[in-house]
Design a protein around this motif. Structure first.
Motif, PDB file in Angstrom:
ATOM      1  N   VAL A 412       0.832  -1.155   0.202  1.00  0.00           N
ATOM      2  CA  VAL A 412      -0.001   0.005   0.014  1.00  0.00           C
ATOM      3  C   VAL A 412       0.776   1.134   0.003  1.00  0.00           C
ATOM      4  CG1 VAL A 412      -1.722   1.307   1.329  1.00  0.00           C
ATOM      5  CG2 VAL A 412      -1.784  -1.114   1.076  1.00  0.00           C
ATOM      6  N   ARG A 415       2.475   1.813  -3.388  1.00  0.00           N
ATOM      7  CA  ARG A 415       1.449   2.271  -4.447  1.00  0.00           C
ATOM      8  C   ARG A 415       1.129   3.682  -4.228  1.00  0.00           C
ATOM      9  NH1 ARG A 415      -1.367  -1.968  -7.177  1.00  0.00           N
ATOM     10  NH2 ARG A 415       0.104  -2.763  -8.398  1.00  0.00           N
ATOM     11  N   LEU A 416       0.877   4.197  -2.812  1.00  0.00           N
ATOM     12  CA  LEU A 416       0.508   5.598  -2.345  1.00  0.00           C
ATOM     13  C   LEU A 416       1.918   6.556  -2.957  1.00  0.00           C
ATOM     14  CD1 LEU A 416      -1.412   5.075   0.739  1.00  0.00           C
ATOM     15  CD2 LEU A 416      -2.497   5.467  -1.530  1.00  0.00           C
ATOM     16  N   ASP A 418       3.953   6.579  -5.075  1.00  0.00           N
ATOM     17  CA  ASP A 418       3.907   7.284  -6.478  1.00  0.00           C
ATOM     18  C   ASP A 418       2.662   7.729  -7.433  1.00  0.00           C
ATOM     19  OD1 ASP A 418       6.746   6.703  -6.369  1.00  0.00           O
ATOM     20  OD2 ASP A 418       6.685   4.715  -7.062  1.00  0.00           O
ATOM     21  N   ALA A 419       1.839   7.846  -6.290  1.00  0.00           N
ATOM     22  CA  ALA A 419       0.430   8.176  -6.904  1.00  0.00           C
ATOM     23  C   ALA A 419       0.178   9.702  -6.428  1.00  0.00           C
ATOM     24  CB  ALA A 419      -0.594   7.578  -6.372  1.00  0.00           C
ATOM     25  N   ARG A 420      -1.084  10.032  -6.992  1.00  0.00           N
ATOM     26  CA  ARG A 420      -1.424  11.383  -6.837  1.00  0.00           C
ATOM     27  C   ARG A 420      -1.565  11.790  -5.135  1.00  0.00           C
ATOM     28  NH1 ARG A 420      -6.935  13.220  -6.271  1.00  0.00           N
ATOM     29  NH2 ARG A 420      -7.287  15.525  -6.984  1.00  0.00           N
ATOM     30  N   VAL A 421      -2.064  10.782  -4.515  1.00  0.00           N
ATOM     31  CA  VAL A 421      -2.070  11.163  -2.971  1.00  0.00           C
ATOM     32  C   VAL A 421      -0.850  11.335  -2.423  1.00  0.00           C
ATOM     33  CG1 VAL A 421      -2.674   9.913  -0.919  1.00  0.00           C
ATOM     34  CG2 VAL A 421      -4.266   9.438  -2.953  1.00  0.00           C
ATOM     35  N   ARG A 423       2.018  12.406  -3.901  1.00  0.00           N
ATOM     36  CA  ARG A 423       2.635  13.495  -4.471  1.00  0.00           C
ATOM     37  C   ARG A 423       1.818  14.698  -3.637  1.00  0.00           C
ATOM     38  NH1 ARG A 423       2.285  11.424  -9.722  1.00  0.00           N
ATOM     39  NH2 ARG A 423       0.231  12.454  -9.898  1.00  0.00           N
ATOM     40  N   ALA A 424       0.727  14.594  -3.424  1.00  0.00           N
ATOM     41  CA  ALA A 424       0.138  15.758  -2.596  1.00  0.00           C
ATOM     42  C   ALA A 424       0.873  15.775  -1.070  1.00  0.00           C
ATOM     43  CB  ALA A 424      -1.201  15.360  -2.402  1.00  0.00           C
ATOM     44  N   LYS A 426       3.757  14.914  -0.534  1.00  0.00           N
ATOM     45  CA  LYS A 426       5.243  15.493  -0.490  1.00  0.00           C
ATOM     46  C   LYS A 426       5.039  16.821  -0.803  1.00  0.00           C
ATOM     47  CE  LYS A 426       6.427  11.504  -2.977  1.00  0.00           C
ATOM     48  NZ  LYS A 426       7.530  10.787  -4.167  1.00  0.00           N
ATOM     49  N   ALA A 427       4.094  17.289  -1.373  1.00  0.00           N
ATOM     50  CA  ALA A 427       4.190  18.656  -1.755  1.00  0.00           C
ATOM     51  C   ALA A 427       3.759  19.391  -0.264  1.00  0.00           C
ATOM     52  CB  ALA A 427       2.922  19.090  -2.714  1.00  0.00           C
ATOM     53  N   ARG A 429       4.843  18.449   2.366  1.00  0.00           N
ATOM     54  CA  ARG A 429       5.964  18.492   3.398  1.00  0.00           C
ATOM     55  C   ARG A 429       6.782  19.540   2.801  1.00  0.00           C
ATOM     56  NH1 ARG A 429       9.335  13.509   1.633  1.00  0.00           N
ATOM     57  NH2 ARG A 429      10.163  14.829  -0.116  1.00  0.00           N
ATOM     58  N   THR A 544      14.972  11.095  -3.416  1.00  0.00           N
ATOM     59  CA  THR A 544      14.985  12.468  -3.573  1.00  0.00           C
ATOM     60  C   THR A 544      15.792  13.024  -2.219  1.00  0.00           C
ATOM     61  OG1 THR A 544      12.785  12.760  -2.898  1.00  0.00           O
ATOM     62  CG2 THR A 544      13.320  12.726  -5.222  1.00  0.00           C
TER      63      THR A 544
ATOM     64  N   PHE B  91       8.558  22.993  -5.190  1.00  0.00           N
ATOM     65  CA  PHE B  91       8.680  21.974  -4.157  1.00  0.00           C
ATOM     66  C   PHE B  91      10.299  21.463  -4.310  1.00  0.00           C
ATOM     67  CE2 PHE B  91       4.230  21.727  -5.490  1.00  0.00           C
ATOM     68  CZ  PHE B  91       3.769  22.424  -3.973  1.00  0.00           C
ATOM     69  N   ASN B  93      12.461  19.591  -3.085  1.00  0.00           N
ATOM     70  CA  ASN B  93      13.108  18.391  -3.157  1.00  0.00           C
ATOM     71  C   ASN B  93      12.268  17.472  -4.121  1.00  0.00           C
ATOM     72  OD1 ASN B  93      15.169  18.737  -1.314  1.00  0.00           O
ATOM     73  ND2 ASN B  93      13.793  19.189   0.118  1.00  0.00           N
ATOM     74  N   LEU B  94      11.228  17.844  -4.748  1.00  0.00           N
ATOM     75  CA  LEU B  94      10.733  16.868  -5.658  1.00  0.00           C
ATOM     76  C   LEU B  94      11.510  17.349  -7.095  1.00  0.00           C
ATOM     77  CD1 LEU B  94       6.852  17.297  -4.847  1.00  0.00           C
ATOM     78  CD2 LEU B  94       8.926  15.680  -4.037  1.00  0.00           C
ATOM     79  N   VAL B 102       2.505  17.703  -9.583  1.00  0.00           N
ATOM     80  CA  VAL B 102       1.577  18.477  -8.226  1.00  0.00           C
ATOM     81  C   VAL B 102       0.857  19.487  -8.736  1.00  0.00           C
ATOM     82  CG1 VAL B 102       1.514  19.391  -6.217  1.00  0.00           C
ATOM     83  CG2 VAL B 102       3.318  17.712  -6.586  1.00  0.00           C
ATOM     84  N   HIS B 105      -2.487  18.296  -9.955  1.00  0.00           N
ATOM     85  CA  HIS B 105      -3.415  17.512  -8.965  1.00  0.00           C
ATOM     86  C   HIS B 105      -4.769  17.832  -9.263  1.00  0.00           C
ATOM     87  CE1 HIS B 105      -3.906  16.154  -4.926  1.00  0.00           C
ATOM     88  NE2 HIS B 105      -4.757  16.735  -5.066  1.00  0.00           N
ATOM     89  N   MET B 108      -6.671  15.861 -11.827  1.00  0.00           N
ATOM     90  CA  MET B 108      -6.695  14.493 -11.644  1.00  0.00           C
ATOM     91  C   MET B 108      -7.659  14.078 -10.362  1.00  0.00           C
ATOM     92  SD  MET B 108      -2.391  13.907 -11.762  1.00  0.00           S
ATOM     93  CE  MET B 108      -2.632  12.176 -11.579  1.00  0.00           C
ATOM     94  N   ALA B 115      -5.204   4.470  -6.069  1.00  0.00           N
ATOM     95  CA  ALA B 115      -3.781   4.449  -6.079  1.00  0.00           C
ATOM     96  C   ALA B 115      -3.529   2.835  -5.613  1.00  0.00           C
ATOM     97  CB  ALA B 115      -3.277   5.540  -5.335  1.00  0.00           C
ATOM     98  N   VAL B 116      -3.929   2.544  -4.663  1.00  0.00           N
ATOM     99  CA  VAL B 116      -3.650   1.187  -3.994  1.00  0.00           C
ATOM    100  C   VAL B 116      -4.068   0.103  -5.023  1.00  0.00           C
ATOM    101  CG1 VAL B 116      -4.148  -0.488  -2.131  1.00  0.00           C
ATOM    102  CG2 VAL B 116      -3.666   1.996  -1.457  1.00  0.00           C
ATOM    103  N   GLU B 126      -2.757   8.574 -14.734  1.00  0.00           N
ATOM    104  CA  GLU B 126      -1.260   8.791 -14.410  1.00  0.00           C
ATOM    105  C   GLU B 126      -0.469   8.834 -15.720  1.00  0.00           C
ATOM    106  OE1 GLU B 126       1.140   9.085 -11.877  1.00  0.00           O
ATOM    107  OE2 GLU B 126      -0.549   9.469 -10.711  1.00  0.00           O
ATOM    108  N   LEU B 149      16.033  17.371  -9.422  1.00  0.00           N
ATOM    109  CA  LEU B 149      15.272  18.126  -8.459  1.00  0.00           C
ATOM    110  C   LEU B 149      15.488  19.640  -8.572  1.00  0.00           C
ATOM    111  CD1 LEU B 149      17.005  16.464  -5.139  1.00  0.00           C
ATOM    112  CD2 LEU B 149      14.973  15.679  -6.460  1.00  0.00           C
TER     113      LEU B 149
END
Lengths: 571, 271
Positions: A412, A415-416, A418-421, A423-424, A426-427, A429, A544, B91, B93-94, B102, B105, B108, B115-116, B126, B149
């Motif tokens: 889980v 999967r999460l 690298d997905a939209r969730v 990335r949100a 990480k953004a 953060r 990263t 961002f 470090n992305l 992002v 977002h 999407m 996602a799971v 994606e 980065l």
């Protein structure tokens, strides 16, 4: 950075003093003595002595790091000075400890310690000389290792590590495989009564060297070509094949290891599940949660209340039926904690979550809920899960639960990520305000992170409850939260394989080496400090994150602008 | 021509300080509209009001006729406003591509379960987002840096990446806060052309804050000048250039009286 790297006397002495403080510390804190019972090499080297040898070695190694190619000889020379100082400080302890009784202040400055420091010499004068000269020699050795070519250096280090690890593992191997016929010849060959035999030392050292050389070779081999020649279909078969192979290995692993190591693996695994969960909250979303143990406790207590057949019995469900409820209740608790802290950042968030963790523990201890969850007496007789006739009774069987739990949770999380969730998260953060301006719903995103992390902890708690068979409030101390956070940091924030490594180091090792148990917190502290100084990104950094922490975020315009400039002018 | 963004008597006060006072502007669709003014004139504050980061004290802001008042920043982004920042706020470090993704977002939909389970819909989304993101990076002139980065990119590239991120949500209105700050003359020229290209090729409305008069005079159709939070002038570049109140705000009272001299001081178009 650009200044010439030439060591000075001052640097050398400074390093030596640091090394000296280190040896004084490990001696006076009692570690040398505590570890003196464990022989690495039979009759020759104990773990306690090794602890004394390491500081001068490291000091020599570091002082050689500080010199560049032109100053090799002086590097070794200065290294020896550092080691000399370190040895002299230790010698001073020996002289002082023999002359007057230090035990009033340092309880561990015992005659036994002085005996260890004598290194078998008859007179104090000789012993002093041995310490000073030995320190110098060791640091020269350290410097030489550092200055030797990388291939040789890593081979030596790997060989030495192999010897130390095998030496420490003697007892564990004996407990695990002592009863098996095939193990006895190996044991006879490698080990004496206590510690490695000389034959064993040679073999393990060569094994370590071989591993290091093999790794160096496979690292230098080009990988891309291998991947390209494989067709997609074949890759898929390889994937499935390795998955099946891994599953079979996991299936027979606990049978092979026996109860005690399985039990340790289970403990590690429970922390791995929590680690992966907290990693989502802290590593991905950047929300520092210090009360993570609360969700672990909630998961365990829900399972306890719903399944116990003891005096607090309620519905007496099976573990499987209670499991989804445990996860769900933890998840809801995550949301409930999340709501009041939505507006908080950084330190404030940490403090509030810390409080939440304590509240759960205090509530669990309270008289108020005692009729339902047993207060300090806890909940007893939590049944084991069962599928048909197969009962997950012993550590070997519980291991399967843990392994499946880790599998699900890691899947889980991957999967999460690298997905939209992901990335949100990480953004969030990186920059909360900008994330919001980019259309990310902060409330949902944060609550999703808290809820996911909490659900994982709930799963972990559910497994913990049935593994132990009973639940007590004292299992859910703040220290659990700190352990989980530490293992994430040591492994590498944001990295899932890092969680595995961190859990093995911080949870597995202290379980394996019982002498370490007393010094567990000390080791944690030392390890965390060293990690932050030497390898702040953790053992297996997130891709990263690695760049973030090593180049300190500065953009070097002069060097970076070149490759990109042509692209810009194209418009 | 319809009005894309309309601010009606917008006032923003911080305690007793009025950062933006009674400001009304109308930004026509597909135009390039500049807000200029000396430091501390309230330009960025106005941007923060439009994007919902600040709550306006009084007044109304309409996008395409719908009020934005009371909406959260993420909602306003969903309505079709995207922005960049004066001090680049990527961002860090992305990677470059992740930054753009992002930005994508709000366009999407995949949630937690999508996602799971990695459903076909999620995968398609994606893949589309990835292609769109790479196209956008190419569009802003960032070829082959998608895995770099953000913080490792040079300054100019970071500015471009920020614009790409803002464009990823396919906004109707793009707010650019000093897009040429810290750039040398040739970079500034490139950026100026790029902003025009944005409008011409993507057909979006652009509202920008800018200090560089050369840029402002060259590309904007309408200019509003703020001083101490109040609008002191509005008009075409030619009108603004000869407006005595603008000259006074920029150069001081003395300069305004020597009108003739002062006009010559303000750089003219195409120089």
């Amino acid at each position: 950075m650009t200044q010439e790297k030439k060591p000075t006397w001052k640097d050398a002495i400074q390093l030596g003093v640091i090394g000296g403080v280190l040896v004084l510390f490990v001696s006076l804190v009692g570690m040398v003595q505590a570890f003196d019972g464990r022989y690495i090499i039979s009759e020759t080297l104990t773990l306690g002595q090794l602890l004394l040898f390491l500081p001068p070695l490291i000091v020599g190694y570091i002082s050689a790091t500080r010199t560049d190619a032109q100053h090799r000889v002086s590097g070794i020379l200065f290294g020896s000075v550092s080691g000399l100082v370190t040895g002299a400080i230790l010698a001073a302890l020996l002289l002082l400890g023999s002359a007057i009784n230090l035990r009033a202040m340092f309880i561990n400055a015992s005659p036994e310690l002085m005996d260890i420091l004598m290194f078998g010499q008859e007179t104090l004068a000789v012993a002093t000389a041995v310490l000073v000269i030995g320190g110098a020699l060791l640091s020269v050795l350290g410097a030489v290792i550092r200055l030797s070519p990388p291939l040789i250096r890593s081979a030596i280090l790997s060989g030495v590590s192999a010897v130390i690890i095998m030496g420490i593992m003697q007892e564990l191997l004996k407990i695990t495989f002592g009863g098996r016929d095939w193990y006895m010849p190996i044991d006879d060959f490698l080990y004496e009564q206590k510690g490695l035999s000389w034959m064993g030392v040679v073999v393990t050292f060569l094994l370590g060297v071989a591993i290091s050389l093999w790794r160096a070779r496979s690292a230098s081999r080009p990988k891309k070509t291998v991947v390209k020649t494989r067709s997609r279909e074949r890759q898929r078969y390889v994937q499935i094949g390795s998955f099946v192979l891994g599953a079979i290995l996991l299936l027979i692993l606990p049978q092979f290891l026996g109860p005690y190591p399985s039990e340790i693996l289970n403990t590690v695994g429970i922390y791995v599940i929590m680690g992966i969960g907290l990693n989502i909250v802290v590593g991905y979303a950047g929300l520092l949660d210090l009360g993570y143990v609360a969700f672990f406790a909630i998961g365990a207590y829900v399972v306890g209340v719903l399944t116990t057949t003891g005096s607090l019995a309620t519905v007496m469900w099976s573990w499987w039926l209670a499991l989804p409820f445990a996860v769900l209740v933890s998840l809801l608790a995550g949301v409930i904690l999340g709501i009041p802290v939505l507006k908080m950042r950084g330190d404030y968030l940490a403090i509030v979550t810390l409080g939440f963790g304590e509240i759960i523990r205090v509530v669990a201890l309270s008289n108020w809920l005692k009729p339902y969850i047993g207060g300090a007496q806890g909940i007893l007789q939590v049944p084991k899960p069962q599928i048909g006739d197969f009962v997950f009774k012993d550590p070997e069987q519980i291991f399967y639960l843990v392994a499946i739990g880790i599998g699900i949770v890691a899947f889980v999380a991957f999967r999460l990520r690298d997905a939209r969730v992901g990335r949100a998260w990480k953004a969030l953060r990186e920059d909360e305000d900008v994330a919001e301006a980019m259309g990310i719903n902060l409330v949902n995103t944060k609550l999703l992170a808290f809820a996911t992390g909490a659900a994982f902890a709930g799963l972990s708690g559910a497994i913990f409850a049935t593994k132990l068979g009973s639940i007590f409030p004292h299992s859910f101390n703040l220290i659990v939260s700190i352990n989980v956070l530490s293992l994430i940091i040591v492994g590498g924030i944001g990295s899932i394989p890092g969680v595995l490594v961190g859990a093995f180091m911080l949870v597995g090792l202290p379980e394996l080496l019982r002498e370490f148990a007393d010094y567990r917190m000390l080791m944690y502290g030392a390890l965390l400090v060293v990690m932050m100084l030497v390898k702040p990104e953790g053992f297996i950094p997130e891709k990263t994150h690695k760049a973030e922490l090593t180049d300190r975020g500065d953009v070097d315009f002069d060097s970076e602008i070149e490759p990109i400039a042509p692209a810009i002018t194209e418009i | 021509m319809s009005i894309m963004l309309e601010a009606i008597n917008v006032t923003k006060q911080f305690g007793g300080l009025t950062a933006v006072g009674d400001l009304s502007i109308s930004v026509p669709e597909k135009s390039i509209y500049a807000v200029i003014g000396p430091n501390g004139a309230g330009k960025t504050t106005f941007f923060n009001c439009v994007t919902g980061f600040y709550k306006v004290t009084e007044g109304d802001i309409l996008l395409d006729g719908d009020s934005l008042i009371g909406l959260r920043p993420d909602h306003i982004n969903h309505r079709g406003i995207s922005r960049t920042y004066q001090n680049i706020r990527l961002f860090q470090n992305l990677t470059a591509l992740e930054n753009v993704l992002v930005g994508r977002h709000p366009r999407m939909h995949a949630g937690w379960f999508g996602a799971v389970l990695n459903t076909p819909a999620t995968r398609r989304e994606e893949r589309d987002a990835m292609n769109k993101g790479l196209d956008l990076l190419n569009f802003v002139g960032l070829h082959g840096v998608s895995d770099e980065l953000a913080k490792n990119l040079p300054y100019g590239a970071q500015r471009r990446l920020e614009i790409a991120r803002a464009l990823a949500s396919e906004p109707k209105l793009l707010l650019l806060d000093e897009p040429t700050a810290g750039m040398n003359p040739s970079e500034t020229e490139e950026m100026t052309q790029f902003i025009e290209k944005l409008r011409d090729e993507l057909g979006i409305t652009i509202l920008l804050i800018e200090h560089d008069m050369r840029v402002v005079m060259q590309i904007s159709e309408t200019i509003t000048v703020l001083d101490y939070g109040k609008k002191i002038a509005e008009g075409t570049p030619a009108e603004i250039r000869s407006n005595p109140r603008v000259i006074e705000a920029y150069l001081g009272r003395g300069a305004a009286t020597q009108h003739e001299t002062a006009v010559a001081e303000v750089p003219t178009q195409g120089e």
